[in-house]
Write an enzyme that holds these catalytic residues in place. Structure first.
Site, PDB file in Angstrom:
ATOM      1  N   ARG A  86       0.839  -1.215   0.000  1.00 34.69           N
ATOM      2  CA  ARG A  86       0.000   0.000   0.000  1.00 34.69           C
ATOM      3  C   ARG A  86       0.864   1.250   0.000  1.00 34.69           C
ATOM      4  O   ARG A  86       0.433   2.332  -0.380  1.00 34.69           O
ATOM      5  CB  ARG A  86      -0.906   0.007   1.245  1.00 34.69           C
ATOM      6  CG  ARG A  86      -2.081  -0.946   1.105  1.00 34.69           C
ATOM      7  CD  ARG A  86      -3.237  -0.649   2.044  1.00 34.69           C
ATOM      8  NE  ARG A  86      -2.858  -0.397   3.418  1.00 34.69           N
ATOM      9  CZ  ARG A  86      -3.085   0.744   4.043  1.00 34.69           C
ATOM     10  NH1 ARG A  86      -3.664   1.732   3.426  1.00 34.69           N
ATOM     11  NH2 ARG A  86      -2.728   0.883   5.309  1.00 34.69           N
ATOM     12  N   ILE A 159       8.169  -3.714  11.880  1.00 34.49           N
ATOM     13  CA  ILE A 159       8.130  -3.095  10.553  1.00 34.49           C
ATOM     14  C   ILE A 159       6.898  -2.201  10.404  1.00 34.49           C
ATOM     15  O   ILE A 159       6.960  -1.132   9.793  1.00 34.49           O
ATOM     16  CB  ILE A 159       8.140  -4.181   9.444  1.00 34.49           C
ATOM     17  CG1 ILE A 159       9.502  -4.864   9.390  1.00 34.49           C
ATOM     18  CG2 ILE A 159       7.797  -3.588   8.071  1.00 34.49           C
ATOM     19  CD1 ILE A 159       9.578  -6.042   8.422  1.00 34.49           C
ATOM     20  N   GLU A 185       4.070 -28.458  24.072  1.00 28.72           N
ATOM     21  CA  GLU A 185       4.479 -29.688  23.356  1.00 28.72           C
ATOM     22  C   GLU A 185       6.004 -29.839  23.351  1.00 28.72           C
ATOM     23  O   GLU A 185       6.582 -30.355  22.399  1.00 28.72           O
ATOM     24  CB  GLU A 185       3.936 -29.706  21.926  1.00 28.72           C
ATOM     25  CG  GLU A 185       2.424 -29.686  21.836  1.00 28.72           C
ATOM     26  CD  GLU A 185       1.761 -30.851  22.551  1.00 28.72           C
ATOM     27  OE1 GLU A 185       0.851 -30.605  23.360  1.00 28.72           O
ATOM     28  OE2 GLU A 185       2.160 -32.004  22.315  1.00 28.72           O
TER      29      GLU A 185
END
Ligand SMILES: Cc1cc2nc3c(=O)[nH]c(=O)nc-3n(C[C@H](O)[C@H](O)[C@H](O)COP(=O)(O)OP(=O)(O)OC[C@H]3O[C@@H](n4cnc5c(N)ncnc54)[C@H](O)[C@@H]3O)c2cc1C
Length: 208
Positions: A86, A159, A185
């Protein structure tokens, strides 16, 4: 069964984490998973089929956590690409490294991290689907993807500047959600240990 409390967490708030207490709870012998753990005199442990069975479930669940990490990382990367686009910024893959901007270099590094995590995840999941032992590959995928998504989402917030840190965009949520993939996990450090043991062929008593 008693619910003691529900945790207030940094991320994954759509999923409740709670403490349950089972008091005077008797489990029928036929409901035991694996075998009963009975400490015999002189032996350190015996009858640990249940524990081994529980450990084996990680070979299936670690690629799933890795896949969740890859999904969050992809969302963050897609958003950064869109937002940069953009503003007329597109990574120039063909440009020599010295001519690239810091943003371009950061973006390409994020892409490379994500792609490496994705390929490791696909390999671990594909082996699981085919019934091929994947203990090493499941830990590799989980260790890489958990770290990659943590770095990618942090970089995405960085960013995007103030917009990245604000709640207007989802990227700050993804950053909070990312870290758990590096923890549950089996943490990244534990998965790295498993990888090292497998590659070097050291038992857990030596490499711990
Ligand atoms: C939100 C949330 C949800 C969870 N959900 C589940 C669930 O659904 N089911 C479930 O079974 N568990 C669940 N867990 C537990 C989770 O799997 C453990 O917290 C995780 O595996 C870390 O284990 P630990 O807490 O015992 O950390 P510890 O073992 O105390 O580790 C603390 C730190 O020390 C490091 N460390 C420990 N040993 C070593 C070593 N030998 N070398 C190098 N570093 C080491 C670890 O990597 C970690 O960074 C959940 C945890 C959280 C936070």
């Amino acid at each position: 069964m008693r619910l003691v409390g529900v945790e207030k967490k940094h991320g994954i708030r759509a999923s409740d984490t709670a403490t349950l207490v089972f008091e005077d709870c008797r489990v029928p012998r036929e409901n035991l998973l694996g075998s009963a753990v009975v400490k015999k005199k002189g032996a350190s442990k015996s009858g640990d089929k249940g524990f081994k069975g529980a450990m084996a479930t990680f070979d299936a669940s670690r690629p799933i956590v890795a896949a969740m990490a890859v999904g969050v990382g992809r969302a963050a990367l897609d958003l950064v690409r869109e937002e940069l686009g953009r503003h007329g910024i597109a990574p120039r893959y063909e440009a020599p490294a010295h001519a690239q901007s810091v943003i371009e270099r950061d973006f390409m590094e994020m892409e490379a991290e994500l792609q490496a995590a994705r390929l490791l995840t696909w390999r671990a999941a594909s082996m699981m689907n085919r019934g091929v032992p994947n203990n090493l590959e499941a830990s590799m995928a989980k260790a890489k993807a958990g770290l990659a998504v943590t770095r990618i989402t942090q970089k995405a917030v960085e960013i995007l500047g103030p917009a990245g840190y604000s709640k207007k965009l989802l990227v700050e949520k993804w950053m909070r959600d990312a870290k758990i993939n590096d923890i549950y996990e089996g943490t990244q450090q534990i998965n790295q240990l498993i990888v090292a043991r497998r590659i070097l062929d050291y038992p857990s008593s030596v490499l711990r």
